[in-house]
Design an enzyme around this catalytic site. Structure first.
Site: not given
Ligand code: APR
Length: 236
Positions: A26-27, A111
């Site tokens: 999502v980042d 997650t």
């Molecule tokens: N909109 C909504 N939810 C999303 C989207 C989106 N566009 N893309 C991904 N997700 C969901 C994923 O399915 C997951 O359930 O966001 C949730 C969080 O997943 P991650 O993005 O991997 O975040 P996190 O698990 O907190 O890990 C953070 O990942 O991307 C890197 O820079 C970030 O180092 C950090 C780590």
């Protein structure tokens, strides 16, 4: 799939890392949709501790602000992960309300890459958001927990159907307040309002917050647009 970058809410929350310089998941999606100005602004923030939250402008997003928070990496549950994850939701809401946001959308923090078990994380998300709403009944109108996949939605719906100490989640009429989002279809820029833009003294673009009641594209289910029931609750 629900895509948080398409939501016309006042603030969206980013599941970032401590460097606040972008990433994947999502980042990555938020930085891609917001444009390069977001990274430029993030560079000036000096990072963010796990469990904390820092805001930036929304730049090219529909949302006026992005609240960047850093969730805990799952390490088995014995290293304070639950408290840190709850802090992400609470601090993000505090920061968003402090900015004047009336509607806030969350991804399922930690997650994905950080491996937090989804069921435990969903419980923390719902409990923390509900507690915040009860403690700040006039602080916010709408909190959206974006379900990126159907199993996320099923989990949130089951939790919202439960009652907490204050009784069942109070339902408001559709369109006034949402606490959970369905896997929303992408709201095209044409249908979602582009708010008047301006610049802050730092040169960052901002848009006037639009109270959720004025949103021309309500988050609540619209026939044919949302595939599942949208839950609504009202803190008051
Ligand atoms: N909109 C909504 N939810 C999303 C989207 C989106 N566009 N893309 C991904 N997700 C969901 C994923 O399915 C997951 O359930 O966001 C949730 C969080 O997943 P991650 O993005 O991997 O975040 P996190 O698990 O907190 O890990 C953070 O990942 O991307 C890197 O820079 C970030 O180092 C950090 C780590």
């Amino acid at each position: 799939m629900g895509d948080i970058t398409t939501l016309a809410v006042d603030a969206i929350v980013n599941a970032a890392n401590e460097a606040l310089l972008g990433g994947r998941g999502v980042d990555g999606a938020i930085h891609l949709a917001a444009g390069s100005g977001l990274l430029d602004e993030c560079r000036g923030l000096g990072g963010c501790d796990t469990g904390e939250a820092k805001p930036t402008g929304g730049h090219d997003l529909l949302a006026q602000w992005v609240v960047h928070t850093v969730g805990p990496m799952w390490s088995g549950g014995g290293h304070g992960e639950a408290g840190l994850l709850a802090s992400c939701y609470r601090r993000s809401l505090e920061v968003a309300v402090g900015l004047g946001a009336r509607s806030v959308a969350f991804p399922a923090i930690s997650t994905g890459a950080y491996g937090y078990p989804k069921a435990a994380a969903a419980r923390i998300a719902v409990d923390t958001v509900r507690a915040f709403g009860h403690d700040h009944p006039s602080g916010i109108d709408e909190v959206v927990l974006v379900a990126f996949a159907d199993d996320d939605l099923d989990r949130y719906q089951a939790l919202l159907a439960e009652t907490d100490a204050s009784g069942p989640a109070r339902w408001s009429s559709p369109g006034s307040c949402a606490i959970i989002a369905t896997p929303v279809e992408r709201l095209s820029a044409a249908t979602a309002p582009r708010r008047p833009t301006g610049t802050t003294q730092g040169g960052n673009r901002w848009r006037s917050p639009s109270p959720s009641t004025e949103r021309s594209v309500p988050l609540m289910s619209r026939p044919g647009r949302c595939s599942c029931t949208t839950y609504a609750t009202s803190w008051r």
